[in-house]
Enzyme design. Structure first.
Site, PDB file in Angstrom:
ATOM      1  N   ASP A  93      20.361 -73.944  28.488  1.00  0.00           N
ATOM      2  CA  ASP A  93      20.686 -72.634  29.064  1.00  0.00           C
ATOM      3  C   ASP A  93      21.930 -72.707  29.946  1.00  0.00           C
ATOM      4  OD1 ASP A  93      18.506 -71.685  27.765  1.00  0.00           O
ATOM      5  OD2 ASP A  93      17.211 -71.567  29.520  1.00  0.00           O
ATOM      6  N   LYS A 115      22.860 -65.424  27.972  1.00  0.00           N
ATOM      7  CA  LYS A 115      22.813 -66.210  26.730  1.00  0.00           C
ATOM      8  C   LYS A 115      21.537 -65.896  25.977  1.00  0.00           C
ATOM      9  CE  LYS A 115      19.291 -68.488  28.091  1.00  0.00           C
ATOM     10  NZ  LYS A 115      18.013 -68.682  27.436  1.00  0.00           N
TER      11      LYS A 115
HETATM   12  C1  MEV Z   1      14.289 -71.477  27.833  1.00  0.00           C
HETATM   13  O1  MEV Z   1      15.384 -70.568  27.819  1.00  0.00           O
HETATM   14  C2  MEV Z   1      14.418 -72.447  26.690  1.00  0.00           C
HETATM   15  C3  MEV Z   1      13.304 -73.475  26.597  1.00  0.00           C
HETATM   16  O2  MEV Z   1      13.558 -74.252  25.436  1.00  0.00           O
HETATM   17  C4  MEV Z   1      13.254 -74.350  27.823  1.00  0.00           C
HETATM   18  C5  MEV Z   1      14.457 -75.287  27.927  1.00  0.00           C
HETATM   19  O3  MEV Z   1      15.151 -75.538  26.941  1.00  0.00           O
HETATM   20  O4  MEV Z   1      14.669 -75.789  29.047  1.00  0.00           O
HETATM   21  C6  MEV Z   1      11.937 -72.818  26.422  1.00  0.00           C
END
Ligand code: MEV
Length: 361
Positions: free
Chosen positions: A169, A13
């Site tokens: 995610d 993703k």
């Molecule tokens: C990490 O892929 C995305 C962040 O926003 C952390 C999260 O949403 O858990 C940095």
């Protein structure tokens, strides 16, 4: 115990907009990629559970009997079948989806038996596998409820890895497509355009946990400065959602230009939050020299960036950009967004895909 080989996959993703801001309750837009991770589950009768993660050089084996000695309060005994790998999310006996306690993590570390100098990424991958393996027993179902359960378990895996994840995610890898995510609420974008992108891995390792904590500290230290940045990122995500919704099947170049402006503004904001990196600056400069716009995606501090490919871009130009990024020591893939979420495949269909991929080498 599984009676046959099972193949499952989930998409990679990227976050289009809203990383870090989403941890603070703002909107994130996330899309599933046509780049997938495959998992092969194979039963055997050796009394061991074997884990092989070739991409990060993990090959480990544990006696099922030894795993059974662990505190049964955190195990679903049905999970303890000698299986090659078992990451197939179903419910525990109690139907609960729970985060590991610090004591359980300590026990997992003991049983994992990893050498002291084992890299953190490898260590976390093994601990996450053991936690999910010991907490889950398998029973094949793929209803909406199953996907919700898979999503919940994937979230717990995220918590093992980076402590305080927003949940975006795991949600996008479970459901696929293009999602708007805010405080656990997920909405699928209706008919999003099939954007073509470059996904570039700077190969600079970083800790999501540390970067998320860094943004929180900056917000606490400079609330008047950082809170408006998060609000502005929220507005960028909403504007991007609006434009994607209007693009339909025949997007206008002008709409791509708006997406590019949003990418540039968000990249500057992310730098101001302290999650940029020299490698990401280089990535943006290299693609800018080819007339393309990029931003970091995910945690930043290295890691990956995305570059929007406009329609009408000639393939030699795309190849030249990829070549320029590769010469910086980066890995680069051309792919599209909006792939299906976690899926189960028949062994033969996967084997023929693997054969096709090998034939292409
Ligand atoms: C990490 O892929 C995305 C962040 O926003 C952390 C999260 O949403 O858990 C940095």
């Amino acid at each position: 115990m599984l009676s046959e080989v099972l193949l499952v996959s989930a998409p990679g993703k990227v976050i289009l907009h809203g990383e870090h801001a989403v941890v603070h309750g703002k909107v994130a837009l996330a899309v599933a990629l046509n780049l997938r991770t495959f998992l092969r589950l194979q039963p055997h009768s050796s009394g061991k559970v074997d884990l092989s993660l070739p991409n990060i050089g993990i090959k480990r084996s544990w006696d099922v009997a030894r795993l059974q000695l662990l505190d049964t309060s955190f195990l679903a005994p049905e999970a303890l079948s000698p299986t090659c790998v078992c990451l197939f999310a179903c419910e525990t006996e109690q139907g609960d989806v729970t985060a590991p306690t610090p004591e359980q993590v300590e026990k997992l570390k003991e049983v994992a038996g990893l050498p002291d100098d084992c890299a953190v990424t490898k260590r976390l991958a093994v601990l996450t596998f053991l936690y999910l393996y010991l907490s889950i027993f398998r029973k094949q179902r793929w209803t909406k409820e199953d996907l919700e359960l898979i999503n919940k378990w994937a979230f717990q895996g995220e918590r093992v890895i980076h402590g305080n994840p927003s949940g975006v995610d795991n949600a996008v890898s479970t459901w696929g497509g293009a999602l708007r995510y805010q405080q656990g609420k997920i909405a699928s974008l209706k008919r999003p355009p099939a954007l073509q992108i470059l996904l570039t891995n700077t190969r600079v390792p970083r800790s999501t946990k540390a970067l998320v904590a860094g943004v929180r500290n900056r917000l606490l230290k400079f609330p008047e400065i950082v809170a408006p940045l998060l609000t502005s990122i929220d507005a960028i995500s909403l504007e991007c959602e609006r434009v994607l919704g209007e693009m339909g099947e025949a997007p206008a170049l002008e709409q791509y230009h708006v997406l590019e402006e949003l990418i540039d503004m968000n990249q500057h904001h992310l730098n101001a939050l302290g999650v940029g990196h020299a490698s990401l600056d280089q990535l943006c400069q290299v693609t800018r020299a080819h007339g393309l716009h990029s931003k970091l995606t995910g945690a930043g501090g290295g890691g990956c960036g995305i570059t929007l490919l406009k329609p009408g871009l000639e393939q030699p130009e795309v190849e030249a950009t990829k070549q320029a990024l590769t010469s910086c020591g980066f890995d680069c893939w051309e792919t599209s967004v909006g792939a299906p979420g976690v899926s189960v495949h028949s062994a033969t269909s996967l084997e023929s895909r693997v054969r096709q991929a090998l034939d292409g080498l």
